[in-house]
Write a protein that holds these residues in place. Structure first.
Motif, PDB file in Angstrom:
ATOM      1  N   TYR A 132       0.691   7.722   7.563  1.00 13.51           N
ATOM      2  CA  TYR A 132      -0.302   6.737   8.005  1.00 13.51           C
ATOM      3  C   TYR A 132       0.316   5.595   8.800  1.00 13.51           C
ATOM      4  CZ  TYR A 132      -3.709   2.874   7.232  1.00 13.51           C
ATOM      5  OH  TYR A 132      -4.571   1.819   7.363  1.00 13.51           O
ATOM      6  N   ILE A 133       1.498   5.153   8.373  1.00 11.53           N
ATOM      7  CA  ILE A 133       2.094   3.971   8.999  1.00 11.53           C
ATOM      8  C   ILE A 133       2.409   4.216  10.477  1.00 11.53           C
ATOM      9  CG2 ILE A 133       4.499   4.484   8.408  1.00 11.53           C
ATOM     10  CD1 ILE A 133       2.767   1.034   8.321  1.00 11.53           C
ATOM     11  N   CYS A 134       2.536   5.480  10.883  1.00 14.17           N
ATOM     12  CA  CYS A 134       2.798   5.769  12.303  1.00 14.17           C
ATOM     13  C   CYS A 134       1.678   5.249  13.198  1.00 14.17           C
ATOM     14  CB  CYS A 134       2.956   7.264  12.533  1.00 14.17           C
ATOM     15  SG  CYS A 134       4.415   7.944  11.772  1.00 14.17           S
TER      16      CYS A 134
ATOM     17  N   LYS B  75       2.619 -12.456   4.591  1.00 11.36           N
ATOM     18  CA  LYS B  75       3.701 -12.229   3.626  1.00 11.36           C
ATOM     19  C   LYS B  75       4.384 -10.889   3.833  1.00 11.36           C
ATOM     20  CE  LYS B  75       1.530 -15.404   0.527  1.00 11.36           C
ATOM     21  NZ  LYS B  75       0.574 -15.647  -0.543  1.00 11.36           N
ATOM     22  N   THR B  76       3.873 -10.119   4.766  1.00  9.35           N
ATOM     23  CA  THR B  76       4.477  -8.810   5.044  1.00  9.35           C
ATOM     24  C   THR B  76       4.607  -8.632   6.556  1.00  9.35           C
ATOM     25  OG1 THR B  76       2.289  -7.774   5.092  1.00  9.35           O
ATOM     26  CG2 THR B  76       3.472  -7.734   2.984  1.00  9.35           C
ATOM     27  N   HIS B  77       5.392  -7.617   6.940  1.00 12.09           N
ATOM     28  CA  HIS B  77       5.625  -7.403   8.368  1.00 12.09           C
ATOM     29  C   HIS B  77       4.447  -6.773   9.087  1.00 12.09           C
ATOM     30  CE1 HIS B  77       9.717  -8.746   8.828  1.00 12.09           C
ATOM     31  NE2 HIS B  77      10.034  -8.146   7.681  1.00 12.09           N
ATOM     32  N   CYS B  78       3.662  -5.966   8.399  1.00  7.65           N
ATOM     33  CA  CYS B  78       2.534  -5.355   9.097  1.00  7.65           C
ATOM     34  C   CYS B  78       1.271  -5.508   8.267  1.00  7.65           C
ATOM     35  CB  CYS B  78       2.822  -3.888   9.455  1.00  7.65           C
ATOM     36  SG  CYS B  78       2.304  -2.693   8.209  1.00  7.65           S
ATOM     37  N   ALA B  79       0.175  -4.983   8.783  1.00  5.72           N
ATOM     38  CA  ALA B  79      -1.133  -5.219   8.163  1.00  5.72           C
ATOM     39  C   ALA B  79      -1.492  -4.190   7.100  1.00  5.72           C
ATOM     40  CB  ALA B  79      -2.207  -5.253   9.250  1.00  5.72           C
TER      41      ALA B  79
ATOM     42  N   THR C  12       9.262   2.930  10.573  1.00  2.54           N
ATOM     43  CA  THR C  12       8.866   1.663   9.968  1.00  2.54           C
ATOM     44  C   THR C  12       8.426   0.736  11.094  1.00  2.54           C
ATOM     45  OG1 THR C  12      11.175   1.035  10.080  1.00  2.54           O
ATOM     46  CG2 THR C  12      10.388   1.822   7.972  1.00  2.54           C
ATOM     47  N   PRO C  13       7.535  -0.219  10.806  1.00  2.00           N
ATOM     48  CA  PRO C  13       7.144  -1.154  11.858  1.00  2.00           C
ATOM     49  C   PRO C  13       8.328  -2.008  12.322  1.00  2.00           C
ATOM     50  CG  PRO C  13       5.555  -1.192  10.077  1.00  2.00           C
ATOM     51  CD  PRO C  13       6.732  -0.411   9.585  1.00  2.00           C
ATOM     52  N   ARG C  14       8.128  -2.727  13.417  1.00  2.00           N
ATOM     53  CA  ARG C  14       9.147  -3.654  13.911  1.00  2.00           C
ATOM     54  C   ARG C  14       8.655  -5.080  13.714  1.00  2.00           C
ATOM     55  NH1 ARG C  14      10.568  -1.060  19.876  1.00  2.00           N
ATOM     56  NH2 ARG C  14      11.579   0.824  19.100  1.00  2.00           N
TER      57      ARG C  14
ATOM     58  N   SER D 139       2.911   3.154   1.990  1.00  2.00           N
ATOM     59  CA  SER D 139       3.759   1.992   2.286  1.00  2.00           C
ATOM     60  C   SER D 139       5.114   2.474   2.788  1.00  2.00           C
ATOM     61  CB  SER D 139       3.962   1.167   1.009  1.00  2.00           C
ATOM     62  OG  SER D 139       5.038   0.265   1.196  1.00  2.00           O
ATOM     63  N   CYS D 140       5.618   1.850   3.856  1.00  2.00           N
ATOM     64  CA  CYS D 140       6.892   2.331   4.394  1.00  2.00           C
ATOM     65  C   CYS D 140       8.064   1.796   3.599  1.00  2.00           C
ATOM     66  CB  CYS D 140       7.024   1.967   5.868  1.00  2.00           C
ATOM     67  SG  CYS D 140       7.586   0.273   6.142  1.00  2.00           S
ATOM     68  N   GLY D 141       7.829   0.774   2.764  1.00  5.11           N
ATOM     69  CA  GLY D 141       8.883   0.303   1.872  1.00  5.11           C
ATOM     70  C   GLY D 141       9.729  -0.834   2.407  1.00  5.11           C
ATOM     71  N   TRP D 142       9.369  -1.364   3.550  1.00  4.97           N
ATOM     72  CA  TRP D 142      10.211  -2.414   4.150  1.00  4.97           C
ATOM     73  C   TRP D 142      10.041  -3.754   3.431  1.00  4.97           C
ATOM     74  CZ3 TRP D 142       9.497  -4.507   9.840  1.00  4.97           C
ATOM     75  CH2 TRP D 142      10.611  -5.296  10.161  1.00  4.97           C
ATOM     76  N   CYS D 143       8.791  -4.163   3.158  1.00  3.76           N
ATOM     77  CA  CYS D 143       8.573  -5.486   2.571  1.00  3.76           C
ATOM     78  C   CYS D 143       8.351  -5.372   1.068  1.00  3.76           C
ATOM     79  CB  CYS D 143       7.341  -6.155   3.172  1.00  3.76           C
ATOM     80  SG  CYS D 143       7.034  -5.749   4.893  1.00  3.76           S
ATOM     81  N   THR D 144       8.992  -6.242   0.327  1.00  4.00           N
ATOM     82  CA  THR D 144       8.896  -6.182  -1.129  1.00  4.00           C
ATOM     83  C   THR D 144       7.453  -6.314  -1.650  1.00  4.00           C
ATOM     84  OG1 THR D 144      11.064  -7.176  -1.138  1.00  4.00           O
ATOM     85  CG2 THR D 144       9.937  -7.056  -3.256  1.00  4.00           C
ATOM     86  N   PRO D 145       6.655  -7.263  -1.141  1.00  2.37           N
ATOM     87  CA  PRO D 145       5.304  -7.383  -1.696  1.00  2.37           C
ATOM     88  C   PRO D 145       4.497  -6.087  -1.580  1.00  2.37           C
ATOM     89  CG  PRO D 145       5.791  -9.238  -0.247  1.00  2.37           C
ATOM     90  CD  PRO D 145       6.916  -8.261  -0.089  1.00  2.37           C
ATOM     91  N   CYS D 146       4.720  -5.357  -0.504  1.00  2.79           N
ATOM     92  CA  CYS D 146       3.976  -4.126  -0.279  1.00  2.79           C
ATOM     93  C   CYS D 146       4.585  -2.971  -1.071  1.00  2.79           C
ATOM     94  CB  CYS D 146       3.974  -3.807   1.219  1.00  2.79           C
ATOM     95  SG  CYS D 146       3.196  -2.255   1.675  1.00  2.79           S
ATOM     96  N   ARG D 147       5.898  -2.817  -0.960  1.00  4.75           N
ATOM     97  CA  ARG D 147       6.581  -1.700  -1.620  1.00  4.75           C
ATOM     98  C   ARG D 147       6.393  -1.768  -3.131  1.00  4.75           C
ATOM     99  NH1 ARG D 147      11.811  -2.854  -0.398  1.00  4.75           N
ATOM    100  NH2 ARG D 147      11.804  -4.107  -2.296  1.00  4.75           N
TER     101      ARG D 147
HETATM  102  S1  SF4 Z   1       3.501  -4.200   4.877  1.00  4.06           S
HETATM  103 FE1  SF4 Z   1       5.756  -3.970   5.087  1.00  4.06          FE
HETATM  104  S2  SF4 Z   1       6.310  -2.355   3.575  1.00  4.06           S
HETATM  105 FE2  SF4 Z   1       4.086  -2.311   3.859  1.00  4.06          FE
HETATM  106  S3  SF4 Z   1       3.823  -0.721   5.392  1.00  4.06           S
HETATM  107 FE3  SF4 Z   1       3.849  -2.700   6.503  1.00  4.06          FE
HETATM  108  S4  SF4 Z   1       6.003  -2.985   7.071  1.00  4.06           S
HETATM  109 FE4  SF4 Z   1       5.955  -1.355   5.542  1.00  4.06          FE
END
Ligand code: SF4
Ligand SMILES: Cc1cc2nc3c(=O)[nH]c(=O)nc-3n(C[C@H](O)[C@H](O)[C@H](O)COP(=O)(O)O)c2cc1C
Ligand code: FES
Lengths: 437, 185
Positions: free
Chosen positions: A181-183, A398-402, A199-201, A353-361
């Motif tokens: 999905y994250i793609c 609080k996270t890199h993507c939506a 992963t997002p940028r 979740s792609c696992g990059w940001c702690t709040p999301c992962r």
């Molecule tokens: S919020 Fe962060 S961990 Fe969640 S999918 Fe987006 S970049 Fe990945």
């Protein structure tokens, strides 16, 4: 009203044929490639850009960002400019994996030439000579039909060098993904196209300036792009007047869940939820009542029966407390458990979740754990506070993507609107919707 | 002084000419070779059913990239199989519209019929069961995808019928194969 041709009232879908899409000759016989012809022969890129800006077209991929404004951020260069990058890129986002969303598939499978024509015009406008259609791996039939149409377009000089005798050249490729999905998030999509883990940028830089392979890149949704040839052909005013009281253009609305006649309909932007649900989807199946709905895919806030008369445009749905998203209604009936529904949605976000940001992962699986407990009848009232706290931890900024904020939307609104249902699970120590209760 | 032991597989011995030329084509339309990684994984899987460690090393060698980087990509996607799978992989949609319209019963029926859980393969090697996110057929839920084919508006009965038909196909294909190889013996 009846004598207005369908091409003018249902621009996106009037040529859709899901059995066998029109080949290039048939498409041209129906007025296809006239928009591209007009753009390449009669307009400068700047003039097309102005037309699109004036039309007030907004992105149909979920965020509703004005397309003209997005395009205007791409740096333009004169032919002899030494600083001009070797390439700029146009990417069509055909990743469509938002649960409850199936509109792009119809356009891809039903009228592939419309998208190709749109990409020619768009690439010409931003000065891109390479373009990709990034399509999800599960859409095999769509990818096949796109490739067939692209081959036809090359043969007919609508792609390749010196398109239709002009100086413009464009190479168009289909890239089919492998499911994640994250793609669909545009910077993750760019990483995926580069062959990297998707992963997002972090932004900035924005893709318009530094995107695919570090070059200026525009990413647009299938439905967004599909409007472009019609705006070229019929003008910005026609587009705005399609929906006199609302955002410009038409919108492909959908409905799924236990309704009588699930499906997709192209309607003037701003059709009410009631119109889509009752007039087109036929209302709920016998014996069921409407409990709530998601207006535009899995990552939008719940709305209630009291919101039925809200026009489905970006502003109105926003004012009602949700987002238009993809315009695909997901209907919750009174026999399906809202807690189980939210649990299903959050499992999706936790898995994707792609696992990059702690709040999301860490936040999304935590929500799943708590919701599972509640759904099983083992929750406590303190769990509801935990869920509300987690909504704050994962919210915008609080996270890199939506993705994470998108997960919060149905959760937070459900906690508010279906509070009683959550409490009953806890008090009765079971799911009140389960069979036998 | 190699402290970490690395494994490489010479692609030219491991990959077929057909596989190499398909991968080379993908590499040629990208800005650099590594960008064709995902396509290469899909090509190998198309030919071999799944992506073994050795396949992964061979692709990395062909694309001149670190195998760890390719592994990072391979494990990211759920349509890339890093373990051996059955002849038919069942991708059952477990997203929201299907959930609201009877997914539970379909899953229960398939599990009972095949006697496997998610992530497992039947003893005869014919079916592997995996979940999939929304397949874009929400108006015709519940849905599943097997071998590029989408099946919609499933009922427990129709789902089992589909599996029975595929199983028969698998058996006929197998007996044909055995007969064929006997003839060669
Ligand atoms: S919020 Fe962060 S961990 Fe969640 S999918 Fe987006 S970049 Fe990945
Ligand atoms: C997690 C996530 C998934 C997304 N998936 C899609 C998608 O499948 N298709 C799409 O068009 N946009 C998707 N988007 C939105 C894109 O990032 C981007 O905004 C969109 O492609 C821009 O196109 P538009 O301006 O034409 O709407 C997604 C965004 C996020 C955060
Ligand atoms: S939710 Fe199953 S196909 Fe969309």
């Amino acid at each position: 009203m009846t004598d207005i041709p369908k091409a003018l009232t249902h621009p996106l879908t009037h040529l859709v044929n899901l059995e066998q899409p029109l080949n290039i000759e048939q498409y041209q016989a129906q007025g296809g490639y006239q928009g591209a012809s007009k753009a390449l022969h009669d307009y400068s890129p700047k003039q097309v850009l102005d037309l699109i800006s004036e039309s007030n077209l907004k992105g149909r991929g979920g965020a509703g960002f004005p397309t003209g404004m997005k395009w205007s951020c791409v740096p333009m260069f004169s032919e002899d400019d030494e600083n001009a990058p070797e390439f700029k890129y146009l990417v069509c986002n055909a990743d469509e994996m938002e649960p409850g969303t199936f509109k792009d598939r119809m356009l891809l499978e039903g009228v592939p030439h419309q998208l190709i024509e749109a990409m020619i015009i768009s690439a010409y406008t931003i000065g891109a000579n390479r373009a990709y259609i990034f399509i999800r791996g599960e859409y095999h039939l769509a990818a096949e039909r796109l490739q067939t149409a692209i081959d036809e377009a090359y043969k007919a000089s609508w792609l390749g060098d010196k398109i239709q005798g002009t100086q413009f050249k464009l190479e168009l490729y289909v890239h089919s993904s492998a499911g994640r999905y994250i793609c669909g998030e545009e910077t993750a999509l760019i990483n995926a196209l580069e062959g990297k883990r998707a992963t997002p940028r972090a932004k900035p830089p924005f893709p318009q300036v530094s995107g695919l392979f570090g070059k200026p890149t525009i990413v647009n949704n299938v439905e967004t792009l599909s409007n472009i040839p019609h705006i070229l052909k019929n003008g910005a005013n026609w587009f705005k007047e399609l929906s006199p009281n609302s955002d410009a253009g038409t919108k492909i609305y959908g409905a799924s869940g236990r309704v009588k006649n699930a499906g997709l309909w192209e309607l003037p932007m701003g059709a009410t939820i009631r119109e889509v649900l009752y007039q087109h989807a036929g209302g709920l199946q016998d014996g069921l009542a409407l409990k709530g709905l998601l207006p535009g895919g899995a990552s939008t806030d719940f709305l209630l029966p009291e919101h039925l008369d809200t026009p489905m445009d970006f502003d109105s749905i926003g004012k009602a407390g949700s987002r238009l998203g993809t315009g695909g209604l997901i209907i919750l009936d009174d026999h399906n458990c809202p807690v189980a529904m939210v649990l299903n949605l959050l499992k999706f976000f936790a898995q994707e979740s792609c696992g990059w940001c702690t709040p999301c992962r860490d936040g999304t699986p935590w929500v799943v754990e708590v919701l599972t407990r509640i759904e099983k009848g083992q929750g406590t009232l303190a769990d509801l506070d935990t869920l509300n706290d987690l909504c704050d931890f994962m919210w915008l900024g609080k996270t890199h993507c939506a993705l994470a904020p998108g997960a919060v939307e149905p959760l937070k609104s459900a906690l508010r609107y279906f509070h009683d249902d959550f409490e009953q699970h806890i008090e009765k120590k079971c799911c009140p919707y389960a069979k036998g209760h | 002084m190699d402290i970490i032991k690395t494994t490489t597989i010479d692609f030219s011995h491991y990959l077929t000419e057909q596989e190499i030329s398909a991968i080379e084509h993908e590499a040629s339309i990208m800005e650099y070779r590594e960008a064709a990684g995902i396509e290469a994984l899909k090509i190998i899987q198309e030919h071999r059913g799944w992506v073994s460690d050795d396949s992964l090393y061979a692709i990395a060698d062909l694309l001149q990239m670190p195998s760890a980087q390719l592994e990072e990509v391979a494990t990211f996607y759920n349509l890339i199989y890093r373990q051996k799978v059955g002849q038919y992989v069942i991708h059952l949609c477990d997203s929201i519209s299907c959930h609201l319209q009877g997914y539970d019963e379909i899953l229960a029926a398939i599990k009972a019929h095949l006697n496997i859980d998610y992530g497992q393969t039947t003893n005869d090697g014919v079916f592997t069961l995996l979940s999939n996110v929304c397949l874009g057929g929400c108006d015709k839920a519940p849905t599943m995808m097997i071998a590029k084919q989408h099946y919609q508006q499933l009922t427990p009965e129709s789902a089992i019928d589909i599996l029975t038909t595929l199983k028969e196909k698998a058996v006929t294909a197998k007996t044909k194969k055995t007969k064929g190889s006997n003839a060669n013996d």
